[in-house]
Design a protein around this motif. Structure first.
Motif, short mmCIF file in Angstrom:
data_model
loop_
_atom_site.label_atom_id
_atom_site.label_comp_id
_atom_site.label_asym_id
_atom_site.label_seq_id
_atom_site.Cartn_x
_atom_site.Cartn_y
_atom_site.Cartn_z
N ARG A 267 88.27 -49.71 -5.03
CA ARG A 267 87.28 -49.30 -6.01
C ARG A 267 85.96 -48.88 -5.38
O ARG A 267 85.04 -48.48 -6.10
CB ARG A 267 87.06 -50.42 -7.02
N GLU A 268 85.87 -48.96 -4.04
CA GLU A 268 84.60 -48.64 -3.39
C GLU A 268 84.69 -47.52 -2.36
O GLU A 268 83.76 -46.73 -2.22
CB GLU A 268 84.03 -49.91 -2.72
N ARG A 269 85.80 -47.47 -1.61
CA ARG A 269 85.87 -46.45 -0.57
C ARG A 269 87.33 -46.07 -0.31
O ARG A 269 88.25 -46.85 -0.57
CB ARG A 269 85.23 -46.92 0.72
N GLY A 270 87.50 -44.86 0.20
CA GLY A 270 88.83 -44.36 0.54
C GLY A 270 88.74 -42.89 0.93
O GLY A 270 87.67 -42.27 0.82
N GLU A 271 89.86 -42.31 1.37
CA GLU A 271 89.84 -40.91 1.82
C GLU A 271 89.70 -39.94 0.66
O GLU A 271 89.07 -38.89 0.78
CB GLU A 271 91.12 -40.60 2.59
N TRP A 272 90.31 -40.26 -0.49
CA TRP A 272 90.29 -39.35 -1.62
C TRP A 272 89.71 -40.07 -2.84
O TRP A 272 89.93 -41.26 -3.05
CB TRP A 272 91.70 -38.88 -1.96
N GLU A 273 88.98 -39.33 -3.64
CA GLU A 273 88.38 -39.89 -4.85
C GLU A 273 89.01 -39.24 -6.08
O GLU A 273 89.30 -38.05 -6.09
CB GLU A 273 86.87 -39.63 -4.85
N GLY A 274 89.25 -40.05 -7.11
CA GLY A 274 89.83 -39.51 -8.33
C GLY A 274 89.49 -40.34 -9.55
O GLY A 274 89.13 -41.52 -9.43
N ARG A 275 89.59 -39.71 -10.71
CA ARG A 275 89.32 -40.40 -11.97
C ARG A 275 90.63 -40.66 -12.70
O ARG A 275 91.48 -39.77 -12.82
CB ARG A 275 88.40 -39.54 -12.84
N VAL A 276 90.79 -41.87 -13.20
CA VAL A 276 92.01 -42.25 -13.90
C VAL A 276 92.06 -41.57 -15.27
O VAL A 276 91.14 -41.72 -16.08
CB VAL A 276 92.10 -43.79 -14.08
N ARG A 277 93.13 -40.82 -15.51
CA ARG A 277 93.32 -40.18 -16.82
C ARG A 277 94.07 -41.09 -17.77
O ARG A 277 93.68 -41.30 -18.91
CB ARG A 277 94.08 -38.86 -16.65
N VAL A 278 95.21 -41.61 -17.30
CA VAL A 278 96.09 -42.44 -18.15
C VAL A 278 96.63 -43.57 -17.30
O VAL A 278 96.91 -43.39 -16.10
CB VAL A 278 97.26 -41.61 -18.72
N VAL A 279 96.82 -44.74 -17.91
CA VAL A 279 97.45 -45.88 -17.25
C VAL A 279 98.67 -46.29 -18.06
O VAL A 279 98.61 -46.44 -19.28
CB VAL A 279 96.47 -47.08 -17.15
N ALA A 288 99.17 -45.26 -12.54
CA ALA A 288 97.91 -44.61 -12.90
C ALA A 288 98.04 -43.13 -12.59
O ALA A 288 98.45 -42.74 -11.48
CB ALA A 288 96.75 -45.22 -12.12
N TYR A 289 97.70 -42.30 -13.56
CA TYR A 289 97.70 -40.85 -13.37
C TYR A 289 96.25 -40.43 -13.15
O TYR A 289 95.39 -40.56 -14.02
CB TYR A 289 98.32 -40.16 -14.59
N VAL A 290 96.00 -39.95 -11.95
CA VAL A 290 94.64 -39.74 -11.45
C VAL A 290 94.38 -38.25 -11.26
O VAL A 290 95.25 -37.51 -10.77
CB VAL A 290 94.44 -40.49 -10.12
N GLU A 291 93.19 -37.81 -11.62
CA GLU A 291 92.77 -36.43 -11.41
C GLU A 291 91.69 -36.40 -10.34
O GLU A 291 90.69 -37.11 -10.43
CB GLU A 291 92.23 -35.83 -12.71
N SER A 292 91.94 -35.59 -9.30
CA SER A 292 91.01 -35.50 -8.18
C SER A 292 90.54 -34.06 -8.02
O SER A 292 91.33 -33.12 -8.07
CB SER A 292 91.70 -35.95 -6.88
N GLU A 293 89.22 -33.87 -7.82
CA GLU A 293 88.69 -32.53 -7.59
C GLU A 293 89.24 -31.95 -6.30
O GLU A 293 89.45 -30.74 -6.18
CB GLU A 293 87.16 -32.56 -7.55
N GLN A 294 89.50 -32.80 -5.31
CA GLN A 294 90.01 -32.34 -4.02
C GLN A 294 91.48 -31.93 -4.11
O GLN A 294 91.90 -30.95 -3.49
CB GLN A 294 89.92 -33.46 -2.97
N LEU A 295 92.27 -32.69 -4.90
CA LEU A 295 93.72 -32.62 -4.78
C LEU A 295 94.46 -32.23 -6.04
O LEU A 295 95.65 -31.91 -5.98
CB LEU A 295 94.24 -33.99 -4.31
#
Length: 348
Positions: A267-279, A288-295
């Motif tokens: 919840r604090e650090r990692g290589e990729w950042e994403g927002r949880v859409r659905v759990v 967890a289905y995550v949406e990432s601007e990078q990926l």
């Protein structure tokens, strides 16, 4: 039981539509081989050609070392179980099972022995006097399988036999089929579009796509080392995350793949950042289905008691030893061409 060999098989229909362009496959004696792929990939057509229900345009089929390419289905030493049960509604379970033996004028004592052995293997002893209308879907399918067993064929062919059953019955019957294979030690070829059925039943999976074989191997070989992007996306539930763009280019690949369970979450650090859409909470697992601007979109497997919530930001780090890389044609790249740790180890 018998080995099956398909050599240079081609299937073209009258309108010059080629559904199987050129296929070679060896089915080991005693194996449970599953043909799997999306609808329209040619798996059922291939099974019907093995059965003799569909003529071969080119190539040859051998069963037990005998060329059966032009042999009638009844003389191929096979038995087939279809998606529909095709039971005679006016006959009892016993008469449905031994119907073929009666037609063949099998002696009564031999016929009775084969009937009772099939009933014992399939737990049908208490149902022999019932009619099909009095049975559940799973019981009807067992009767259809029993009708095949009494002929003691060299090869059993199954064409999506569980697709008419509900989820609970599919699971139960799947287990029964696996047990039956071990008891009979028979060669079985099974068609399905359900990769979970393929993974749980097979000791050998044949993944088909557009009439061609993408990969042949054990369930875990296909899961751990898919040779094409198609296999990587088809085998596994949920499917593998396939990432294009800059993240793949950084590894010298067109596509990078990582399975949902091989992403470490913080919840604090990692290589990729994403927002949880659905759990999705499924008990033992949470997805967890995550949406990432990078990926783009990613699926992440979490512990069953995970407290992840929609709208939350998660940081993801892939386990680099579990990454897969594919080239522009969708073929797997050797690890020493894109993973620095493997390349350096090989040159040391």
């Amino acid at each position: 039981m018998a080995e099956v060999n398909l050599r240079d098989i081609e299937k073209t229909f009258r309108d010059n539509l080629t559904v199987i362009p050129d296929l070679n496959l060896r089915v080991r004696e005693g194996s449970f081989t599953v043909l799997v792929g999306p609808s329209g990939c040619g798996k059922s057509t291939l099974l019907r050609m093995i059965a003799g229900l569909e003529p071969v345009t080119q190539g040859s089929i051998e069963i037990g070392g005998r060329d059966v390419t032009d042999v009638e289905p009844s003389n191929r030493d096979i038995a087939m179980v279809f998606q529909s049960y095709a039971l005679f509604p006016h006959m009892t379970v016993a008469r449905n099972i031994d119907f073929g033996l009666r037609l063949a004028k099998t002696p009564a004592a031999e016929r009775e022995a084969k009937l009772m052995e099939a009933a014992r293997l399939l737990n049908l002893e208490d149902l022999l006097d019932r009619k099909p209308a009095e049975l559940s879907g799973g019981q009807r399918q067992r009767v259809a399988i029993g009708r095949a067993i009494v002929h003691n064929p060299g090869v059993f062919l199954f064409d999506e036999p569980l697709s008419n059953l509900d989820a609970a019955l599919r699971t139960k019957t799947r287990v029964e089929l696996a047990e039956l294979h071990h008891r009979l030690d028979a060669t079985m070829i099974y068609v399905t579009h359900d990769q979970i059925e393929a993974m749980t039943l097979a000791d050998c999976i044949v993944v088909m796509n557009a009439g061609r074989i993408e990969q042949v191997g054990s369930p875990m070989t296909l899961y751990k080392r898919p040779e094409t992007r198609f296999v990587a996306s088809f085998i596994g539930s949920p499917r593998m995350n396939l990432l294009d763009g800059p993240v793949a280019e950084a590894y010298g690949a067109t596509t990078i793949g990582i399975r949902p369970e091989h992403l470490d979450v913080d919840r604090e650090r990692g290589e990729w950042e994403g927002r949880v859409r659905v759990v999705e909470n499924l008990g033992a697992d949470t997805f967890a289905y995550v949406e990432s601007e990078q990926l783009g979109s990613l699926t992440v497997r979490l512990e069953g008691d995970s407290t992840a919530r929609s709208g939350e930001t998660l940081y993801l780090t892939p386990r680099h030893e579990a990454l897969h890389a594919f080239d522009r044609e969708g073929r797997r790249l050797p690890e020493d061409t894109w993973r620095p740790d493997v390349a350096s180890a090989g040159s040391a």
